[in-house]
Design an enzyme around this catalytic site. Structure first.
Site, short mmCIF file in Angstrom:
data_model
loop_
_atom_site.label_atom_id
_atom_site.label_comp_id
_atom_site.label_asym_id
_atom_site.label_seq_id
_atom_site.Cartn_x
_atom_site.Cartn_y
_atom_site.Cartn_z
N PRO A 262 0.83 -1.21 0.00
CG PRO A 262 -0.58 -1.49 1.82
CD PRO A 262 0.67 -2.00 1.20
CD GLU A 263 3.17 2.83 -4.24
OE1 GLU A 263 3.27 3.98 -4.68
OE2 GLU A 263 3.47 1.83 -4.91
CG HIS B 81 -2.99 -14.27 6.81
ND1 HIS B 81 -1.97 -15.18 7.05
CD2 HIS B 81 -3.56 -14.64 5.63
CE1 HIS B 81 -1.95 -16.05 6.05
NE2 HIS B 81 -2.89 -15.76 5.19
NE ARG C 232 6.11 -11.31 2.35
CZ ARG C 232 7.06 -10.92 1.49
NH1 ARG C 232 6.70 -10.32 0.38
NH2 ARG C 232 8.32 -11.13 1.75
NE ARG D 95 19.02 14.38 -0.72
CZ ARG D 95 19.61 14.06 0.43
NH1 ARG D 95 20.33 12.96 0.53
NH2 ARG D 95 19.48 14.83 1.47
#
Ligand SMILES: [Zn+2]
Length: 287
Positions: free
Chosen positions: A2-3, A95, A114, A157
């Site tokens: 998920p973003e 889960h 997970r 950067r």
């Protein structure tokens, strides 16, 4: 994974159902979720508290509780936060890691195959802000996120711009999907060093980031793996990817087959015509 758009979708669905409600009971079934804090201690600190607000910062979901206490959750790889009515609360649920029962009987379930997702309880707004400041940079959908802010974050950067976008301390909430989509929208090759983008490119990238994230929210996120929204439904952003996961298919702008490569350690999709490769640096003349 998920973003920002996926987490924001969950937030928008949960907020009207949980804000103003009190957490009646909590059960942390997986100690890893809140480690190193003890599950029983976390349960005690959350139980009986009213939820005053549900906010998002980058990919973090933050429940502000009464008494300036905050539950900061991260879904990581496969975490889902489901809102479940009591009549739909059927055991066993695979889960399931955390179970919150609200004072109206409805449940919020943290389900996570997970088990990389986390929950941290923080007391005090100031400590919360410090916690977040160490982990997340500018919020791309805030009005304060301007091309100048992006230019400042990129300055100096040397990392490829894809890796730069994936770094949560540079721009919050962008992950693999929306980085690819933003770079394609901007016509920028993912391996271009972030600090060498020209002003016009920074402006296009800024527009691309915002547009890609807004589209994702509009489509309730992308369900390419485990992501489901708070109702357990799939998003539809995956049906509208401009470039991500489209290897071999024609570029929607120029028709050239989409290329798959690796950038920032992640599978990356691009059009080699619309996103020209960085020029090799010319050797300095010795004469
Ligand atoms: Zn193209």
């Amino acid at each position: 994974m998920p973003e920002l758009p996926e987490v924001e979708t969950i937030r928008r669905q949960l907020a009207p159902r949980v804000v103003g409600r009190t957490i009646e009971r909590v059960r942390v079934l997986d100690p890893l979720w809140c480690a190193p804090a003890a599950p029983r201690a976390v349960e005690r600190r959350l139980s009986g508290r009213r939820i005053d607000a549900l906010r998002r910062r980058g990919k973090y979901l933050i429940a502000d509780l009464e008494g300036d206490r905050h539950l900061v959750m991260h879904l990581r790889m496969t975490g889902n936060l489901l809102w479940v009515a009591p009549e739909d609360d059927r055991a066993p649920r695979p889960h399931l890691r955390v179970r919150l029962v609200l004072d109206d009987g409805n449940l919020v379930l943290f389900v996570d195959q997970r088990r990389f997702g986390t929950g941290v309880v923080i007391d005090g707004s100031r400590r919360l802000e410090e916690y977040l400041a160490e982990r997340v940079g500018p919020e791309p959908l805030d009005p304060g996120f301007t091309p100048e802010v992006l230019a400042r974050a990129a300055r100096g950067r040397r990392a490829p711009v894809k890796a730069f976008l994936l770094d949560q301390r540079r721009v919050a909430g962008v992950g693999n999907i929306y980085a690819d989509e933003a770079l394609f929208r901007a016509g920028i090759h993912p391996l271009r060093p972030a600090g060498r983008l020209r002003r016009a490119e920074i402006e296009r990238l800024h527009t691309g980031i915002v547009a890609a994230l807004e589209r994702g929210i509009d489509r309730q996120g992308a369900s390419i793996d485990d992501y489901r929204d708070a109702n357990g439904e799939r998003g539809s952003m995956q049906d509208e990817f401009l470039i991500h996961l489209r290897a071999g298919q024609p570029c929607i702008r120029c028709g050239r087959p989409v290329t798959k490569t690796v950038a920032g350690g992640r599978a990356t999709y691009l059009c080699s015509r619309c996103q020209p490769a960085p020029r090799p640096r010319r050797r300095m003349s010795t004469r």
